[in-house]
Design a protein around this motif. Structure first.
Motif, PDB file in Angstrom:
ATOM      1  N   ASP A 289       0.829  -1.198   0.000  1.00 14.23           N
ATOM      2  CA  ASP A 289       0.000   0.000   0.000  1.00 14.23           C
ATOM      3  C   ASP A 289       0.867   1.254   0.000  1.00 14.23           C
ATOM      4  OD1 ASP A 289      -1.626   2.223   1.610  1.00 14.23           O
ATOM      5  OD2 ASP A 289      -3.064   0.827   0.699  1.00 14.23           O
ATOM      6  N   ALA A 290       0.407   2.309  -0.690  1.00 19.22           N
ATOM      7  CA  ALA A 290       1.173   3.550  -0.781  1.00 19.22           C
ATOM      8  C   ALA A 290       1.409   4.167   0.585  1.00 19.22           C
ATOM      9  CB  ALA A 290       0.464   4.543  -1.696  1.00 19.22           C
TER      10      ALA A 290
ATOM     11  N   THR B 222       4.838   0.543  -4.665  1.00 15.38           N
ATOM     12  CA  THR B 222       3.393   0.649  -4.476  1.00 15.38           C
ATOM     13  C   THR B 222       2.672  -0.291  -5.435  1.00 15.38           C
ATOM     14  OG1 THR B 222       3.562   2.947  -3.772  1.00 15.38           O
ATOM     15  CG2 THR B 222       1.404   2.200  -4.587  1.00 15.38           C
TER      16      THR B 222
END
Length: 584
Positions: A112-113, A121
């Protein structure tokens, strides 16, 4: 403490091959079956081979662990490929290859970013290989320019630590940025050829006395306080400088952080004791305060300053004290002596032994450069302790006669490392790689057959033989340091080498012996292998002189040592051979 010295960084550029090796596996798919990062045939492969203790033989696997922040780890292996002429290295970064068991090194996996532990990502479990290929293209198009990194840590021969680097990190991922890496890694990545898929970066700090620095680091593993003890001229001061260089320039790696490199976790302070040095100088004392009128303030000394700085999280300090025995060391430490023991140091939770700080009725602030950081600041607590992260390294010459014996209670709190004369170090410096102190064969050669290497062997044997005699007569504290013969040139002819040896021997060795054995001619005669009184003088460097006058009858025979600097090289060699030849 999780901060450790990094030795080597192994780097792989992000690309099709490396991405597919560090991603999951799909049923019926062969593209994502690879489970290792591949190295070139030299460079990276050979460096990993050396570090992991691989034999270098193709087709042989050697086990190791891959580790990452948060305690993640799995057992894996390294192999040298055995496929025709292809002998590239293979560093396995998964602990399985099947669809449901291909577990990839965590820092290499997209996430996840908002996940601060993941540099890339994206999803790590996309439905199909085509979806994974699209993710590969998206990461490539984003121009973040990722690198996979495995770091070798000093003392961990069976493990490599995994992290990621982004040359152009996006917002929120700055901690993976290239500018957060040690300068050597930055330079290596920027200089890497476009087609270089893997590189390695040597992070070791070059030192002049590596054997002594290794002894110091080994002693620090058992005690936070170390004293180098031995005769002068054996490399103690150089080792202090080398250790300072090591602590200041080492790439410190935090095994618990995704952003592992610690840029402000080590501080070094150097001082030297002398007869006028006191507790007030070293710990804390009253001093005039600048300004109108007469006012006093408490000024902190280096022990308090360094202790306050080390109260900061994950910090290490090194307090270097040269000439440790030239001042009243026990008085200089004073009541802080009881805080030195390893078991009484403040741990990361700041639990440990404490004492009331000097002048408890006043506040003591350290200079801003020793600010302990969040929760500590510059104000030292009323109950003062020494953090576990502060190491104390001292050195003194054991043969010094102008100082009193060291306080036993103080010495008990230090690991004593003896640094003595080292014939092998001198031999290496002079370019005599095969020196054997038991091999005297060169001495049987006719002098017209000698060359410069024979003169250098003679120089090293002089050190060995004289020290054997000194140790037997006076004890090892009075041996001669190898630095006394250090200035003999390594790459000149026989005559120049002989003249240099004669000059060093006369000016440094004889000078030191005269001081050590003042008014002890009988002992000096034995050490220099002088003939007995009335014996054949021959080419001896020393002989007995008898004055038949009234003064001579009063004082008796005196030992006379020849000045050999201005003699012919052949005669210089004969005289120096006379010193060593009778030695068993």
């Amino acid at each position: 403490m999780p901060v450790k010295a990094a030795v080597t960084a192994f780097l792989w550029r992000f690309g099709i091959s490396s991405f597919k090796a560090t991603y999951g596996r799909y049923a019926g798919d062969t593209e994502y079956s690879k489970n290792y990062l591949q190295t070139d045939r030299g460079g990276v492969r050979d460096k990993i081979t050396e570090w992991l203790g691989h034999s270098g033989e193709a087709g042989v696997f050697v086990p190791f662990e891959v580790r990452w922040q948060g305690g993640g780890t799995f057992a894996t292996k390294f192999n040298i490929k055995n496929s025709g002429e292809d002998h590239r290295g293979e560093v396995y970064v998964t602990d399985g290859t099947k669809v449901d068991t291909k577990r990839v090194t965590e820092p290499f996996v997209p996430g996840d970013a908002a996940d601060a532990t993941r540099a890339l990502t994206g999803s790590n479990r996309l439905p199909t290989a085509d979806d994974a290929n699209n993710l590969l293209q998206a990461i490539t198009a984003s121009d973040v320019k990722p690198w996979y990194m495995l770091v070798a840590i000093a003392g961990e021969r069976n493990a490599l630590h995994a992290r990621m680097i982004l040359q152009n990190p996006p917002e929120g991922k700055e901690h993976f940025g290239l500018d957060r890496q040690p300068e050597a890694i930055q330079q290596a990545i920027e200089a890497a050829a476009p087609d270089a898929s893997s590189i390695f970066v040597d992070l070791t700090v070059p030192v002049r006395a590596p054997e002594i620095v290794t002894k110091i680091e080994d002693a620090f593993r058992r005690s936070p306080n170390v004293l180098l003890v031995g005769p002068p001229g054996c490399g103690k001061s150089i080792a202090l400088e080398d250790t300072k260089t090591f602590y200041c320039r080492t790439a410190w790696f935090d095994v618990d952080r995704a952003d592992p490199w610690r840029h402000d976790t080590c501080k070094v302070f150097e001082t030297a004791f002398h007869p006028g040095y006191s507790y007030e100088n070293f710990v804390a004392g009253l001093a005039p305060k600048p300004g109108p009128g007469i006012q006093l303030e408490v000024r902190s000394g280096p022990l308090v300053n360094m202790a306050q700085w080390c109260r900061g999280a994950d910090r290490e300090g090194l307090l270097i004290i040269d000439e440790f025995n030239r001042g009243p060391a026990a008085a200089i430490f004073g009541d802080t002596l009881v805080l030195l023991d390893k078991g009484k140091r403040l741990d990361s939770g700041l639990t440990g032994s404490t004492i009331s700080h000097p002048h408890p009725d006043r506040n003591i602030d350290v200079p801003d450069e020793y600010d302990g950081g969040a929760g500590s600041g510059t104000l030292i607590p009323k109950r003062f302790g020494i953090p576990a992260g502060l190491k104390i390294l001292g050195a003194f010459n054991s043969s010094d006669r102008s100082v009193a014996p060291m306080d036993a209670a103080l010495l008990r709190r230090f690991a004593l490392v003896r640094i003595g004369p080292d014939a092998k170090t001198l031999a290496r410096h002079l370019g005599v790689a095969d020196f054997d102190q038991n091999d005297m064969a060169y001495q049987t050669k006719a002098l017209d057959q000698w060359d410069a290497s024979d003169v250098k062997r003679l120089a090293i044997h002089l050190l060995v033989v004289l020290n054997d005699r000194l140790s037997a007569i006076l004890g090892e504290d009075h041996e001669l340091g190898h630095s006394l013969l250090w200035e003999i040139p390594a790459n000149v002819g026989l005559e120049q080498t002989a003249k240099a040896l004669a000059a060093e021997f006369e000016e440094k060795v004889i000078g030191r012996l005269r001081l050590t054995l003042r008014d002890k001619d009988e002992q000096l005669a034995v050490i220099l292998n002088a003939p007995d009184q009335g014996g054949d003088v021959g080419d001896s460097i020393a002989e007995w002189f008898v004055d038949d006058g009234r003064v001579g009858r009063l004082v008796g025979s005196k030992l006379h040592i020849r000045n050999i600097k201005d003699e012919l090289p052949s005669q210089q060699i004969r005289r120096l051979l006379g010193v060593v030849r009778s030695h068993p």
